[in-house]
Design a protein around this motif. Structure first.
Motif, PDB file in Angstrom:
ATOM      1  N   ARG A 154       2.152   2.289  -3.754  1.00  0.00           N
ATOM      2  CA  ARG A 154       1.203   2.470  -4.853  1.00  0.00           C
ATOM      3  C   ARG A 154       1.532   3.735  -5.628  1.00  0.00           C
ATOM      4  NH1 ARG A 154      -4.231   0.681  -1.488  1.00  0.00           N
ATOM      5  NH2 ARG A 154      -3.703  -1.561  -1.430  1.00  0.00           N
TER       6      ARG A 154
ATOM      7  N   SER B 188       0.826  -1.216   0.000  1.00  0.00           N
ATOM      8  CA  SER B 188       0.000   0.000   0.000  1.00  0.00           C
ATOM      9  C   SER B 188       0.856   1.259   0.000  1.00  0.00           C
ATOM     10  CB  SER B 188      -0.945  -0.004   1.207  1.00  0.00           C
ATOM     11  OG  SER B 188      -0.205   0.069   2.426  1.00  0.00           O
TER      12      SER B 188
ATOM     13  N   ARG C 202      -0.210   6.214  -6.928  1.00  0.00           N
ATOM     14  CA  ARG C 202      -0.845   7.497  -6.582  1.00  0.00           C
ATOM     15  C   ARG C 202      -0.762   7.719  -5.078  1.00  0.00           C
ATOM     16  NH1 ARG C 202      -6.685   7.561  -8.353  1.00  0.00           N
ATOM     17  NH2 ARG C 202      -6.461   9.800  -7.905  1.00  0.00           N
TER      18      ARG C 202
ATOM     19  N   GLU D 130      -3.682   7.022  -2.665  1.00  0.00           N
ATOM     20  CA  GLU D 130      -3.991   5.620  -2.343  1.00  0.00           C
ATOM     21  C   GLU D 130      -3.074   5.066  -1.259  1.00  0.00           C
ATOM     22  OE1 GLU D 130      -5.442   4.397  -6.882  1.00  0.00           O
ATOM     23  OE2 GLU D 130      -3.570   3.629  -6.055  1.00  0.00           O
ATOM     24  N   ARG D 131      -2.089   5.837  -0.861  1.00  0.00           N
ATOM     25  CA  ARG D 131      -1.140   5.354   0.143  1.00  0.00           C
ATOM     26  C   ARG D 131      -1.627   5.712   1.547  1.00  0.00           C
ATOM     27  NH1 ARG D 131       3.539   8.563  -2.962  1.00  0.00           N
ATOM     28  NH2 ARG D 131       3.364   7.473  -4.990  1.00  0.00           N
TER      29      ARG D 131
END
Length: 890
Positions: A782, A779, A784, A787-788
């Motif tokens: 990622r 995670s 973008r 999205e983290r």
């Protein structure tokens, strides 16, 4: 009638009667012996001193000699200093006392007694099972004091238990003699220094409680009325303690002493009236009224003490100013020997109101690996704590007591001080020999020869040193730094800084400024044998400071390095202000003669990267790796949410995560760090892309928009690096495996993450723990940023993974596996609504370098093939710190 008369005589013999008003504490036991005196006498403070010609107290008087001082300084009172008892062999005084703690005060005036040479008096003193003094020389001790101070009082605190006798024994060194002018014994309240409701805190990694029970003995090293006049004798609380002025111990800016107040001090059960006289609590030293000047300074004191002991520091506080009535008026941090003892001291909050005194006890260790005892410096510093937005950016201290605690064998004796002068002809009472010429001339010859030899050595050393500097100046470039940017939250600025001069405007008030001579001495004049690493900044040296007490790492800027003044100043700006247990701590710097040098405490286990692969040490266990990751994540979390302004590290990688002696992780190297968005409606900072190959956030690289999620991405790469024990970029591998991030993420999504785990961890990771760890790492990397997870989410995810591992071990679901249990970090705190905020209690700092010790730096704009030479140690590019768009910069 006869019995009554005897009773009165005994009471007069064993107690002294004063003419002063009833004190707040009346001692149970009080003995005042004027040793060597033939009759009782009265001292200037009105107390009655008794002759020691009393068989019950000194049964073997025939083994001693009463004597009168051959000279008497005008400032020295006749009682108890005019007479002395001299011992050529062991001699013991025996005092009948009650159970409980006692003050023992020994009075010494080094003079010629019975035609004996005062320079040849060396002896030990014991009290019951404790050794108070060893090889003690009153002559050398007074020479190290102020020019007008010719006597010395040694005060000790011991608890009498087991028997109601206190035996004080004097033991001369061979071919020497012992003497004593006066002995004072006064009982004290049981809870004055022992078994307080709030035990002292040990200034260490976790500020644990330090047990001071009745078996501990003290030596009073310093007792100060901070900001006020000296207090002694009857002005104390009944125990006749001496509270001296603090002026001579101040370092740098002396602050201000607010006017003394006549308010009534409101003592409490926790701080009873005998804790300290009210005059101590009605005077103080503060930093002043200008908050911006206060932020640029510390309120500092420096004391000389003996190494090899623990020290108890009692800090007395009282907000007696009428305008100070509510909490958060004045909040400050307390640092002892460059370690955080208290991050946010609020006197009103502690005490419950104004004019209510309170004290805090802290214990600090000055024990090193070197068993040699020596005189070292003990620092106390106060600095405003602005994170809670107090009304006044200031600090306050009313009183201070410093006690040496006995060693495990009961010893309190330390080395004799080095005299500041052999004689003091300018003083009102010159220190002069009074023995015969035949006795004094050898000593004068020895002293003269010693001084001459020292001066000769110093002369040669200075000559050689300046020759080195002269040659160095001829080869160094003239480095000038101007127009350095000023950060909005930093209370100082760097302007027109000329590194060829020692008159720098760098923040010596926030961290220590070293001279180039100190640095050269610590590194053997930058001898290559002291080098422990090499990085983009330059060589890193291991050195020893403060007479061998402190091991440090010294980073010296290489003139050919792509890094320079901007990174150097940025590191000092940030680390001087930040205090966190998982951030590396800066001790100081040197900016002299064109040098840019940073000094940190030494981190014995080096970088995380050097412990993961290409190491000869045993591989880190999985639990060790988890705890290291949690620690580093907490450090980054503090930068993002706990500091005054968001700070983005911008260069998170395994070589910038360092490990101390307990394998605790600390984030280091803030040369590329930036403040995050300072306006509420801004989500990013637009800036040139900087970072390290393999760790740079791809979104940041594409859009030039820096956010805290850029650090999250880099940390995700580190997590995979910890799991797989391989570099982030390895051009020697097949194409699909060159990038660790892509390779590990692909395996996680395919459900084959267990196949790429470090072979040393095979079969040692609980499947649920591995699944959770992989979920967190994936995670983080990622594409973008939205999205983290945040670093707060990462911290708790990693802690949950650790709990899964530990729970499986406890329940036996992982039976048959081999585990290595690492040191724990203690009970984790819980996040507040504003995120995790942790305070620093330990100032371990760093060294950092590539694992192969080479200067392997390159820019991302270079091809992967050109950086492939790194494996053969032939790459001279900037692979670790990179300026992606501008190779001429970092």
């Amino acid at each position: 009638m006869l019995r009554l008369s005897l009773t009165i005589i005994v009471l007069l013999l064993l107690t002294s009667i004063t003419t002063y008003a009833t004190p707040v504490y009346i001692p149970t036991d009080r003995f005042l012996l004027n040793c060597g005196s033939l009759s009782n006498s009265t001292s200037p403070d009105g107390r009655n001193w008794l002759s020691d010609f009393e068989p019950k107290l000194a049964p073997n008087l025939s083994h001693s000699t009463p004597s009168i001082a051959a000279e008497q300084a005008p400032s020295i009172p006749l009682v108890p200093y005019m007479t002395a008892r001299v011992f050529n062999s062991q001699f013991t005084y025996t005092f009948p006392v009650s159970y409980g703690p006692k003050f023992i005060r020994l009075y010494f005036y080094p003079s010629s007694y019975s035609n004996l040479d005062k320079t040849r008096s060396y002896f030990a003193v014991t009290a019951n099972m404790y050794t108070l003094l060893t090889n003690f020389s009153a002559f050398l001790t007074t020479l190290s004091l102020q020019p007008t101070q010719f006597s010395v009082v040694k005060e000790f605190v011991i608890n009498v238990q087991g028997s109601q006798w206190l035996n004080i024994t004097f033991v001369p060194v061979t071919n020497s003699y012992a003497f004593i002018n006066g002995i004072e014994i006064i009982s004290m309240p049981n809870n004055l220094y022992y078994n307080n409701p709030s035990p002292p805190r040990l200034v260490s990694i976790d500020l644990t409680e330090f047990d001071v029970d009745f078996n501990v003995a003290f030596e009073t090293v310093y007792r100060l009325n901070v900001g006020g006049q000296s207090v002694s004798g009857p002005d104390d609380t009944g125990m006749f303690r001496s509270w001296l002025q603090d002026d001579q111990y101040l370092y740098g800016n002396s602050g201000q002493t607010p006017p003394k107040s006549n308010v009534t001090i409101q003592y409490t059960a926790e701080t009873p009236p005998y804790t300290a006289p009210d005059i101590v609590y009605r005077s103080s030293r503060t930093m002043g009224s200008d908050p911006y000047i206060n932020l640029q300074n510390n309120l500092s004191w420096i004391f000389q003490v003996d190494s090899g002991f623990y020290y108890l520091l009692r800090l007395h506080f009282c907000e007696y100013q009428l305008e100070v009535t509510k909490p958060n008026y004045r909040v400050f941090s307390i640092y002892i020997n460059n370690q955080t003892a208290e991050i946010s001291a609020d006197v009103i909050l502690w005490s419950g109101g104004s004019r209510i005194p309170v004290f805090r006890d802290y214990v600090v260790s000055l024990i090193s690996d070197n068993d040699e005892m020596k005189k070292v410096d003990l620092w106390l510093q106060l600095h405003p704590y602005v994170d809670v937005h107090p009304y006044n950016w200031d600090a306050i201290l009313n009183g201070l007591e410093i006690f040496k605690l006995n060693q495990s064998d009961g010893n309190l004796g330390g080395p004799n001080p080095e005299p500041s002068k052999v004689s003091n002809e300018s003083s009102p009472h010159p220190r002069k020999e009074t023995t015969s010429e035949s006795q004094s001339s050898p000593m004068r010859a020895i002293i003269g020869a010693t001084v001459g030899g020292v001066l000769a050595i110093v002369g040669v050393t200075v000559f050689c040193f300046f020759q080195i500097l002269r040659r160095r100046r001829s080869t160094n470039k003239d480095l000038r730094i101007t127009s350095a940017a000023k950060s909005s939250w930093v209370p100082f600025s760097f302007t027109s800084w000329q590194t060829k001069t020692s008159n720098s405007s760098l923040p010596s008030h926030l961290c220590r400024r070293f001279t180039l001579l100190e640095i050269r001495m610590a590194t053997g004049d930058f001898d290559e044998s002291f080098v422990i690493g090499t990085g983009g900044f330059g060589n890193v040296y291991k050195g020893v400071m403060d007479s061998g007490m402190t091991t440090v790492a010294i980073k010296r800027l290489d003139q050919a390095s792509n890094q320079g003044a901007k990174e150097f100043l940025n590191e000092i700006e940030l680390l001087s202000e930040l205090r966190h247990i998982h951030l590396v701590s800066l001790i100081g710097y040197c900016d002299e003669d064109g040098e840019m040098i940073l000094v940190y405490e030494y981190m014995p286990h080096g970088t995380l990267r050097s412990s993961l692969y290409k190491t000869r040490n045993p591989p880190l266990s999985w639990k060790q790796r988890l705890q290291i990751c949690i620690g580093a994540a907490r450090g980054l979390q503090y930068l993002h949410t706990g500091a005054k302004h968001m700070i983005i590290h911008r260069d998170v990688k395994s070589t910038n995560i360092l490990l101390n002696v307990k394998w605790m992780a600390k984030v280091s190297d803030f040369g590329l760090s930036r403040f995050g968005p300072t306006q509420f409606d801004h989500t990013h900072v637009t800036t040139a892309v900087k970072g390290s190959l393999g760790y740079v956030d791809p979104e940041y690289y594409r859009r030039r928009r820096l956010t805290e999620k850029s650090d999250v991405y880099s940390f995700g790469v580190v997590l995979f690096e910890v799991l797989c024990a391989r570099p982030a970029i390895d051009p020697n591998l097949p194409q699909e495996r060159i990038s660790l991030t892509e390779w590990a993420r692909r395996n996680y999504l395919n459900g084959t993450l267990d196949q790429i785990v470090d072979p040393n961890l095979k079969g040692k990771i609980i499947p649920d723990c591995l699944k959770k760890f992989g979920e967190i790492a994936e995670s983080c990397v990622r594409d973008r940023g939205i999205e983290r997870p945040t670093m707060t989410d990462v911290v708790w995810g990693l802690e949950f993974a650790l709990q899964l591992q530990e729970s499986a071990e406890k329940t036996g679901s992982g039976s048959g596996l081999v585990y290595v249990v690492a040191d724990s970090y203690g009970t984790p705190a819980r996040p507040s609504t504003s995120g995790w905020v942790t305070t620093s209690t330990e100032n371990d700092a760093l060294f950092g370098s590539d694992e192969d010790g080479s200067n392997t730096r390159s820019t991302i704009t270079r091809t992967e093939e050109s950086c492939g030479d790194r494996a053969n140690k032939s790459c001279d590019h900037d692979c670790v710190f990179s300026e992606i768009l501008d190779p001429k910069a970092r």
